[in-house]
Design an enzyme around this catalytic site. Structure first.
Site, PDB file in Angstrom:
ATOM      1  N   ASP A 127       0.826  -1.204   0.000  1.00  0.00           N
ATOM      2  CA  ASP A 127       0.000   0.000   0.000  1.00  0.00           C
ATOM      3  C   ASP A 127       0.863   1.258   0.000  1.00  0.00           C
ATOM      4  OD1 ASP A 127       0.830  -0.755   2.639  1.00  0.00           O
ATOM      5  OD2 ASP A 127      -0.467   0.821   3.431  1.00  0.00           O
ATOM      6  N   GLU A 128       0.232   2.358  -0.318  1.00  0.00           N
ATOM      7  CA  GLU A 128       0.789   3.710  -0.206  1.00  0.00           C
ATOM      8  C   GLU A 128       2.198   3.851  -0.810  1.00  0.00           C
ATOM      9  OE1 GLU A 128      -1.223   6.191   3.230  1.00  0.00           O
ATOM     10  OE2 GLU A 128       0.078   4.657   4.077  1.00  0.00           O
ATOM     11  N   ILE A 129       2.317   3.485  -2.071  1.00  0.00           N
ATOM     12  CA  ILE A 129       3.556   3.777  -2.779  1.00  0.00           C
ATOM     13  C   ILE A 129       3.564   5.277  -3.077  1.00  0.00           C
ATOM     14  CG2 ILE A 129       4.926   3.373  -4.846  1.00  0.00           C
ATOM     15  CD1 ILE A 129       4.777   1.012  -2.881  1.00  0.00           C
TER      16      ILE A 129
END
Length: 596
Positions: free
Chosen positions: A352-354
């Site tokens: 998640d959340e690159i």
């Protein structure tokens, strides 16, 4: 004809309590048969014999109880994990002596005291894994000295033992008689996520949480072990990750700790699902391997830059570099050891959340982008290099929804085989669940709008001028946090995780998890942040949030949850109150009658 014969046989002996639950009998057949056995109207359970989560079917025609024999015992087959549970529940039943907050209207029968609970298991070999049968039936006759608990598996028997323990109250102990319960969960996956990276939780805190989960019939402890802030797990083949990436030697989970937690989970019917978030959220890896982590130890939001140009979504920068071959040597060692330490068949890889700014800060990745590559291709390289390895270890991969749905960095579905991939939602509510299931993927629901327990406690950043407010307004309305306001138990209870889905899409929803992220939580507030709000989700996912007519039952649930919260407190769980004691002692008086 075979099923019909079984149904007819199960109805024999009208006037006697049915003692055996046959899994081939439909719920409809059970209701029909029991309507013959119990011609009287169904009576709702009183507060003294409240069960949380509410069972799917309770038949109790008359409010009659009997005493529990001082020599009460539980007979069951021996099993590695069930036997410790039997011993635990026997001690609880013999010593708890719960006193209901509202005195029940129950008559004590003149029949003999209840002496034995006999536990029958149909399949003693079924392992604890997703989709295992957790159904059970419980019958306590008005005559005789033996009650019967029958389950398909030991895991269903543990659920039934919890129900029986909640039926016992008072000193001397009493238990309802002339009662039949049939029960099974609506959703197979019912869990709690606990983040142990941002703040550390001791093993005893985790065990206490698992014990409370079991009491609420939750079955998945999603352990978000590591993040950018710390790497507290001692991985045997990569010991430097914890030695250098943890908060200190007294804040490390050693293999012996993991074994203890996993064993404790099995004895409580709770799976321990490990998450090693990557390639994002990996700044702590740089303490041991700085060469494989992009933008590590940099200020998360450089002065003068805009939000899209940040290096992380919160303090603690660092993404693994998918273009560095050494990255895969390290992470494959981690994946292998985690799969060895945890028998759970799901492996959560995060993803998640690159944050584009972090990868763009790395010279190798910048060169790749300059030659026509994209950040999505960088992520695809990582997934395509790690997911097949996860699958080769006989694990199903779980990722956060971002890997498929992020608007900037995501992978093509061809990199995520549906038979080996589950996606967990956290943003955009049921819209994300709809997109995931429309695409044919299984989903676990953890919507931040409903299931994030850390929301509404304010932001944790310093030097934040938004709090310099002399008048109402600003960010106060949402509790000062990005996912505010605070999620009340009613908000959690009333959330329908399959809302807006077709019948086929709803079948792909495995269940849900509340999440306690730990920017502003640690062991001092653990119990109160989780309980009893998570009890609300537990009932909604176990037996639903609606009554037989389809109406939401949150009003009726309030008094039961009050009672259950007090009982949890007496069991050592510091659950926060949901109402003044006056409301509990005056049922219904604190309700709202007018609609708003």
């Amino acid at each position: 004809m075979k099923n019909k014969a079984i149904e007819m046989r199960s109805c024999e002996g009208k006037g006697k309590m049915i003692q055996v639950f046959l899994p081939s009998i439909s719920k409809f057949a059970i209701i029909v048969c029991l309507s013959l056995v119990f011609p009287s109207p169904i009576v709702s359970l009183q507060s003294a014999i409240n069960v949380w989560p509410k069972p799917r079917l309770i038949l109790w025609p008359k409010p009659v109880a009997t005493f529990l024999s001082p020599s009460f015992t539980i007979n069951s087959p021996h099993h590695q994990y069930l036997t410790p549970a039997i011993n635990r529940y026997l001690r609880l039943i013999q010593t708890e002596h719960h006193h209901p907050l509202v005195s029940p209207s129950v008559n004590i029968s003149n029949s003999s005291a209840l002496e034995i609970l006999t536990v029958n298991i149909i399949d003693l070999t079924a392992p604890l894994q997703h989709g295992v049968n957790e159904s059970y039936s419980l019958s306590i006759s008005e005559v005789g000295v033996t009650a019967y608990l029958t389950a398909t598996t030991v895991w269903g028997a543990m659920m039934g033992l919890e129900t029986f323990s909640q039926l016992v109250w008072g000193d001397p102990s009493s238990v309802p008689v002339g009662l039949y319960v049939w029960d099974a969960p609506l959703f197979a996956h019912r869990g709690i996520l606990l983040d142990t990276s941002r703040n550390y939780y001791g093993v005893e805190d985790i065990l206490r949480t698992i014990e409370a989960m079991s009491a609420n019939k939750l079955n998945v402890f999603h352990w978000h072990i590591a993040d950018s802030q710390s790497f507290p797990l001692m991985v045997p083949s990569e010991p430097e990750l914890a030695a250098k990436g943890s908060y200190g030697p007294d804040m490390i989970y050693f293999p012996s700790d993991v074994a203890r937690i996993v064993q404790f989970g099995l004895e409580h019917g709770v799976r321990v699902l490990p998450e090693i978030d990557s390639p994002g959220h990996t700044g702590s890896w740089a303490e041991a391997y700085p060469e494989i982590v992009a933008c590590a130890n940099m200020f998360w939001w450089p002065a003068g830059s805009q939000w899209p140009d940040r290096l992380a979504s919160e303090p603690g920068t660092g993404h693994l570099n998918p273009l560095n071959p050494k990255t895969y040597k390290v992470i494959k060692n981690v994946i292998h050891d985690v799969a060895t330490l945890f028998p759970e068949t799901f492996y959560h890889g995060g993803a998640d959340e690159i944050v584009p700014g972090c990868w763009k800060a790395d010279p190798t990745i910048q060169s790749f982008l300059s030659n026509g590559g994209t950040l999505s291709q960088v992520l695809e390289t990582f997934i395509n290099s790690t997911l097949p390895y996860i699958i080769s270890l006989n694990r199903t991969a779980v990722y956060w929804e971002d890997v498929l749905l992020d608007d900037k960095v995501k992978v093509d579905p061809s990199f995520l085989p549906r038979e080996h991939t589950i996606l967990q939602t956290w943003i955009h509510g049921t819209n994300s669940t709809k997109k995931i299931t429309e695409a044919g993927y299984r989903a676990i629901v953890s919507s931040s709008d409903f299931y994030y327990l850390d929301c509404g406690h304010g932001g944790f950043l310093g030097n934040d001028s938004q709090y310099d407010q002399q008048t109402a307004g600003g960010n106060s309305g949402n509790g000062g946090s990005w996912c505010g306001p605070f999620k009340t138990w009613q908000t959690i209870y009333n959330y329908d995780i399959t809302n807006g889905l077709s019948e086929d899409e709803a079948k792909l929803v495995l269940g849900g998890e509340v999440a306690l992220w730990s920017e502003q939580a640690d062991p001092t507030v653990l119990d109160s942040r989780i309980w009893p709000r998570t009890s609300a989700m537990a009932e909604a996912l176990w037996s639903g949030n609606r009554d037989e007519s389809g109406k939401k039952r949150y009003a009726e649930a309030t008094d039961r949850l009050n009672e259950w919260r007090y009982r949890m407190v007496s069991r050592g769980i510091k659950a926060e109150p949901i109402q003044p004691l006056w409301c509990v002692r005056n049922p219904g008086m604190c309700n709202i009658v007018n609609s708003f």
